[in-house]
Design a protein around this motif. Structure first.
Motif, PDB file in Angstrom:
ATOM      1  N   LEU A   1      55.231 100.738  36.017  1.00  0.00           N
ATOM      2  CA  LEU A   1      54.741 102.111  36.108  1.00  0.00           C
ATOM      3  C   LEU A   1      55.511 103.047  35.187  1.00  0.00           C
ATOM      4  O   LEU A   1      54.928 103.944  34.564  1.00  0.00           O
ATOM      5  CB  LEU A   1      54.834 102.599  37.559  1.00  0.00           C
ATOM      6  CG  LEU A   1      53.898 101.912  38.562  1.00  0.00           C
ATOM      7  CD1 LEU A   1      54.235 102.321  39.986  1.00  0.00           C
ATOM      8  CD2 LEU A   1      52.444 102.250  38.245  1.00  0.00           C
ATOM      9  N   THR A   2      56.819 102.866  35.100  1.00  0.00           N
ATOM     10  CA  THR A   2      57.610 103.754  34.245  1.00  0.00           C
ATOM     11  C   THR A   2      57.333 103.515  32.766  1.00  0.00           C
ATOM     12  O   THR A   2      57.656 104.360  31.925  1.00  0.00           O
ATOM     13  CB  THR A   2      59.114 103.562  34.516  1.00  0.00           C
ATOM     14  OG1 THR A   2      59.453 102.170  34.401  1.00  0.00           O
ATOM     15  CG2 THR A   2      59.478 104.057  35.905  1.00  0.00           C
ATOM     16  N   GLY A   3      56.747 102.366  32.428  1.00  0.00           N
ATOM     17  CA  GLY A   3      56.409 102.095  31.035  1.00  0.00           C
ATOM     18  C   GLY A   3      55.065 102.636  30.613  1.00  0.00           C
ATOM     19  O   GLY A   3      54.725 102.608  29.426  1.00  0.00           O
TER      20      GLY A   3
ATOM     21  N   VAL B   1      55.262 106.049  41.317  1.00  0.00           N
ATOM     22  CA  VAL B   1      56.508 105.388  41.722  1.00  0.00           C
ATOM     23  C   VAL B   1      56.754 105.615  43.214  1.00  0.00           C
ATOM     24  O   VAL B   1      57.174 104.698  43.938  1.00  0.00           O
ATOM     25  CB  VAL B   1      57.690 105.894  40.874  1.00  0.00           C
ATOM     26  CG1 VAL B   1      59.013 105.363  41.433  1.00  0.00           C
ATOM     27  CG2 VAL B   1      57.527 105.468  39.426  1.00  0.00           C
ATOM     28  N   ALA B   2      56.486 106.830  43.695  1.00  0.00           N
ATOM     29  CA  ALA B   2      56.649 107.110  45.123  1.00  0.00           C
ATOM     30  C   ALA B   2      55.701 106.252  45.950  1.00  0.00           C
ATOM     31  O   ALA B   2      56.088 105.698  46.996  1.00  0.00           O
ATOM     32  CB  ALA B   2      56.402 108.593  45.393  1.00  0.00           C
ATOM     33  N   LEU B   3      54.452 106.141  45.519  1.00  0.00           N
ATOM     34  CA  LEU B   3      53.507 105.289  46.238  1.00  0.00           C
ATOM     35  C   LEU B   3      53.952 103.833  46.215  1.00  0.00           C
ATOM     36  O   LEU B   3      53.763 103.097  47.195  1.00  0.00           O
ATOM     37  CB  LEU B   3      52.117 105.427  45.611  1.00  0.00           C
ATOM     38  CG  LEU B   3      51.421 106.790  45.794  1.00  0.00           C
ATOM     39  CD1 LEU B   3      50.107 106.818  45.024  1.00  0.00           C
ATOM     40  CD2 LEU B   3      51.190 107.073  47.269  1.00  0.00           C
ATOM     41  N   ASN B   4      54.533 103.410  45.099  1.00  0.00           N
ATOM     42  CA  ASN B   4      55.028 102.038  44.994  1.00  0.00           C
ATOM     43  C   ASN B   4      56.128 101.771  46.011  1.00  0.00           C
ATOM     44  O   ASN B   4      56.074 100.802  46.780  1.00  0.00           O
ATOM     45  CB  ASN B   4      55.541 101.797  43.568  1.00  0.00           C
ATOM     46  CG  ASN B   4      56.219 100.446  43.419  1.00  0.00           C
ATOM     47  OD1 ASN B   4      55.690  99.423  43.846  1.00  0.00           O
ATOM     48  ND2 ASN B   4      57.402 100.443  42.828  1.00  0.00           N
ATOM     49  N   TYR B   5      57.141 102.664  46.030  1.00  0.00           N
ATOM     50  CA  TYR B   5      58.239 102.488  46.981  1.00  0.00           C
ATOM     51  C   TYR B   5      57.741 102.606  48.420  1.00  0.00           C
ATOM     52  O   TYR B   5      58.031 101.752  49.276  1.00  0.00           O
ATOM     53  CB  TYR B   5      59.328 103.532  46.731  1.00  0.00           C
ATOM     54  CG  TYR B   5      60.219 103.242  45.550  1.00  0.00           C
ATOM     55  CD1 TYR B   5      60.650 101.955  45.272  1.00  0.00           C
ATOM     56  CD2 TYR B   5      60.652 104.267  44.719  1.00  0.00           C
ATOM     57  CE1 TYR B   5      61.482 101.691  44.189  1.00  0.00           C
ATOM     58  CE2 TYR B   5      61.482 104.021  43.631  1.00  0.00           C
ATOM     59  CZ  TYR B   5      61.891 102.731  43.378  1.00  0.00           C
ATOM     60  OH  TYR B   5      62.713 102.485  42.319  1.00  0.00           O
TER      61      TYR B   5
ATOM     62  N   LEU C   1      61.648 110.103  48.546  1.00  0.00           N
ATOM     63  CA  LEU C   1      62.957 110.593  48.103  1.00  0.00           C
ATOM     64  C   LEU C   1      63.470 109.798  46.905  1.00  0.00           C
ATOM     65  O   LEU C   1      63.999 110.376  45.946  1.00  0.00           O
ATOM     66  CB  LEU C   1      63.959 110.520  49.259  1.00  0.00           C
ATOM     67  CG  LEU C   1      63.757 111.513  50.405  1.00  0.00           C
ATOM     68  CD1 LEU C   1      64.758 111.234  51.523  1.00  0.00           C
ATOM     69  CD2 LEU C   1      63.920 112.943  49.915  1.00  0.00           C
ATOM     70  N   LEU C   2      63.342 108.482  46.946  1.00  0.00           N
ATOM     71  CA  LEU C   2      63.814 107.655  45.833  1.00  0.00           C
ATOM     72  C   LEU C   2      63.061 107.974  44.540  1.00  0.00           C
ATOM     73  O   LEU C   2      63.631 107.901  43.441  1.00  0.00           O
ATOM     74  CB  LEU C   2      63.659 106.176  46.176  1.00  0.00           C
ATOM     75  CG  LEU C   2      64.558 105.619  47.284  1.00  0.00           C
ATOM     76  CD1 LEU C   2      64.221 104.160  47.564  1.00  0.00           C
ATOM     77  CD2 LEU C   2      66.032 105.753  46.922  1.00  0.00           C
ATOM     78  N   ALA C   3      61.781 108.335  44.655  1.00  0.00           N
ATOM     79  CA  ALA C   3      60.965 108.576  43.464  1.00  0.00           C
ATOM     80  C   ALA C   3      61.164 109.972  42.892  1.00  0.00           C
ATOM     81  O   ALA C   3      61.212 110.149  41.668  1.00  0.00           O
ATOM     82  CB  ALA C   3      59.488 108.346  43.784  1.00  0.00           C
ATOM     83  N   VAL C   4      61.287 110.980  43.759  1.00  0.00           N
ATOM     84  CA  VAL C   4      61.288 112.354  43.253  1.00  0.00           C
ATOM     85  C   VAL C   4      62.677 112.859  42.891  1.00  0.00           C
ATOM     86  O   VAL C   4      62.794 113.844  42.154  1.00  0.00           O
ATOM     87  CB  VAL C   4      60.664 113.316  44.295  1.00  0.00           C
ATOM     88  CG1 VAL C   4      59.270 112.865  44.659  1.00  0.00           C
ATOM     89  CG2 VAL C   4      61.526 113.450  45.534  1.00  0.00           C
TER      90      VAL C   4
END
Length: 722
Positions: free
Chosen positions: A400-402, A414-418, A597-600
């Protein structure tokens, strides 16, 4: 030889002459006629005002100042008690002088009668230290204003006089240390003015009985509130002791404080305390509300005040009554200062909030604690499943980050992933090791704070000796399962991708960046791990809050009887949906919160120009595994890569330590357990670990199973909520 000076020859106004001063000192301090306490006392007694409330109050302030002087009035006569404190020695001197000087005694008697006749004590006895029902911000604003703006004088209220005479909280200890016997002798001397003036004791007694009636009405209203009654369904409304409380207070007033009526009142007060204990013990069943906890605390304080007043009224006159009165007054003084303290307000409300936070997390934490070998193995297998999901989430995160996405959508995905990974773990019954410390800390605090009767210290130690090894080996099982599975799954995914695509999953630059960011001292890994520990704790708070919200609003019951769900799935299916909501509420709530929290957090840091990032041990280990596959076997043995592996270990220790410490501190605060006491018990457990570490690492083989494969523990914080 003692020289006696007749009382009428002493001046009652103005400064006494040198001859009168010398005669007075020889009379009452033959062994130390030059003692300053004696000379100051004569000047004080010679200036007693005849009328006017304010001059009289100023004189009382001077008298208290004389009493507070650190120079003791000892060694003045042969009969002096040298064991008396400085204040009590001066009080003894005052009593001796008033016993011998009738004119001075009469002037002080008139002053005491005038002060009591012009003052009201209802607010002092019925309101000081008890909530006025204001909200937090309203009360905070009021206290800040009172601390900055000048307060209007209210000389007619004993509550203001108490603070005027004793302006600092430490004065409560000084007040409680006064001798009840000497105060009883002083009261006998100056407490009976000539008719038709009312006696001060009758005036104060009337205020005390009025306070009893007012407190009875207030506590009755709080105790009969709906949310209190709903938590005692087995008790009918007419049988509630809170109804009898008001009638008992009225009986005390009607019978002028007779002993039988006071005894009945104390019995009803104890019955009301039993209701409060029942409601408190069942908070977990029905959910925790800050309003309810606050109301229960107000009820308890009101009952304590009524009992203290009843003890004063029921005690015999003289020393026994003054002993009870001093205890009541010192407590009132302490609470009066708390009523003006911003710090006390914040501390009290923080405790209420902490109570709401930990009740559900403590209940959920019991399910993360194993007891037997079978449960230990089950925890390892459950954590292995969590490691598998974490490895997939790490791979998706790199993907996703790529992608060329806008920052908002990149953070959202990323938040949805985590969050999706954590929800999948919950639904499949998998375990994430880092969720355990903040959950189990509340259960540990319950073991430290639980009352245990006469052998409290020994029984607490026994509970900790049984509970802490279960916590540590359960945590070890979760760590082994997570890290033991995330590594091979991440390697398998990386090698599989490389086999299919012909190139590594990560580029060399990405892999090198991962290694560099995990270096323990050449990067901000330690600070980021601390931040992640705080987020882990915050997610446990969210888990407890969400589960508490579900329970308090009785959503499972509502779903089980919902007409649409019953029409679609039938009664049994609707019940299963309700049970699933109750079972997964804490896990889903905490998982979604942690994922967001981890994503934002990196995005929030970038918005403010602060290089914030997260370091979660399981995800960091998975990322390092992907990086190792991209760099190749030779790079894995390089010092930089080995340092990054050590950094992962540091991240794990910091994640666990920070989240556990925060959760334990909040839980101890909520249960009114001093931090020093909690640390002392944990220190004792640490010594036990040094002597016999094996039970802290693996379960004893001969320990009997508690049944099933679910993690169980003897409930320490009340029955589980699901």
């Amino acid at each position: 030889m003692t020289v006696s000076t007749p009382a009428p020859r002493l001046l009652l106004r103005g400064v006494p002459s040198d001859r009168e001063m010398d005669a007075f000192c020889v009379q009452y301090a033959p062994r130390a006629p030059g003692h300053p306490a004696v000379r100051d006392l004569l000047r004080l007694l010679s200036e007693v005002p005849d009328d006017g409330l304010e001059p009289r109050l100023e004189w009382v302030e001077r008298w208290i100042h004389w009493m507070r002087d650190r120079i003791p009035a000892q060694g003045l006569t042969d009969a002096d008690d040298l064991a008396l404190s400085p204040s009590n020695s001066r009080l003894s001197l005052l009593v001796r002088v008033l016993e011998g000087e009738g004119a001075l005694r009469a002037s002080v008697t008139r002053l005491v009668a005038g002060v009591c006749a012009s003052s009201r004590g209802l607010k002092l006895f019925a309101q000081v230290g008890l909530s006025a029902g204001n909200g937090f911000f309203s009360e905070l604003t009021d206290r800040l204003a009172r601390g900055v703006l000048p307060a209007p004088a209210e000389p007619g209220k004993l509550s203001e006089l108490l603070l005027r005479l004793f302006p600092v909280p430490e004065d409560a200890e000084w007040l409680s240390a006064l001798s009840p016997l000497l105060l009883a002798r002083l009261t006998a001397l100056v407490g009976d003015p000539p008719p038709p003036e009312p006696t001060p004791s009758s005036r104060v007694r009337g205020d005390l009985m009025d306070a009893l009636v007012l407190l009875g009405v207030q506590v009755t209203g709080l105790g009969l509130a709906e949310d209190v009654r709903d938590r005692i369904p087995d008790m009918s409304f007419r049988a509630s002791p809170f109804l009898r409380l008001r009638m008992a207070g009225d009986a005390v007033l009607a019978r002028d404080g007779a002993q039988e009526s006071l005894a009945d009142l104390l019995r009803v007060v104890e019955d009301c305390r039993g209701v409060v204990r029942t409601v408190t013990q069942h908070l977990e069943h029905f959910g925790v509300s800050v309003d309810l906890v606050y109301r229960l605390e107000c009820i308890q304080r009101g009952l304590d005040r009524m009992e203290a007043i009843a003890r004063v009224l029921g005690s015999p006159r003289g020393e026994p009554r003054w002993r009870e009165a001093l205890e009541l007054l010192s407590d009132l003084l302490r609470l009066a200062h708390e009523d003006r303290s911003v710090r006390a307000l914040v501390r009290r409300n923080a405790r209420l909030l902490a109570r709401k936070i930990i009740e559900r997390t403590g209940n959920t934490g019991e399910h993360y604690i194993t007891s037997t070998t079978a449960e230990f193995h089950h925890m390892v297998h459950s954590a292995a499943g969590g490691g598998l999901v974490a490895a997939v989430a790490v791979a998706l995160k790199f993907l996703l980050t790529g992608l060329p996405l806008a920052p908002f959508f990149a953070g959202l995905f990323v938040a949805l992933n985590y969050a999706g990974g954590f929800v999948v773990m919950q639904l499949l019954g998998f375990t994430l090791a880092t969720k355990q410390p903040s959950m189990t800390a509340s259960t540990l605090a319950a073991a430290v704070g639980e009352d245990a009767g006469p052998d409290e210290g020994t029984r607490r130690m026994e509970r900790l000796a049984a509970l802490v090894p279960r916590i540590t080996r359960s945590q070890l099982a979760a760590i082994l399962g997570n890290l033991g599975c995330v590594l091979p799954v991440a390697v398998a995914l990386a090698l599989g991708f490389q086999f299919l695509k012909g190139h590594a999953y990560l580029t060399a630059q990405q892999a090198q960046h991962v290694v560099e960011t995990l270096h323990p001292w050449k990067s901000a890994t330690l600070l980021h791990a601390i931040l992640t520990g705080v987020m882990l704790w915050a997610s446990s708070v969210a888990a407890g809050w969400f589960e508490n919200f579900i329970v308090y609003r009785r959503l499972p019951e509502a779903l089980a009887h919902h007409r649409v769900l019953r029409a679609l799935f039938g009664a049994t299916g609707a019940r299963k949906v309700a049970d699933a909501l109750m079972h997964h509420a804490a896990g889903v709530g905490g998982g979604v919160t942690l994922g967001v929290l981890l994503a934002v957090m990196p995005g929030v840091g970038g918005f403010f120009g602060v290089p914030l990032d997260v370091r979660h041990v399981t995800f960091s280990f998975g990322a390092l595994a992907f990086a190792g596959c991209a760099l190749g076997p030779s790079a894995v043995m390089e010092p930089g890569f080995l340092a990054a592996a050590a950094g992962v270990l540091v991240v794990g220790v910091v994640n666990f330590g920070v989240s556990f410490t925060l959760a334990l501190g909040v839980a101890l605060r909520a249960r009114d357990v001093p931090v020093s006491q909690g640390l002392r018990f944990l220190g004792a457990v640490f010594l036990r670990f040094l002597r016999n570490p094996l039970p802290f690492l693996i379960p004893p083989r001969d320990e009997p199973a508690t049944g099933g494969t679910q993690a169980q523990v003897v409930p320490l914080a009340g029955p589980p909520g699901h």
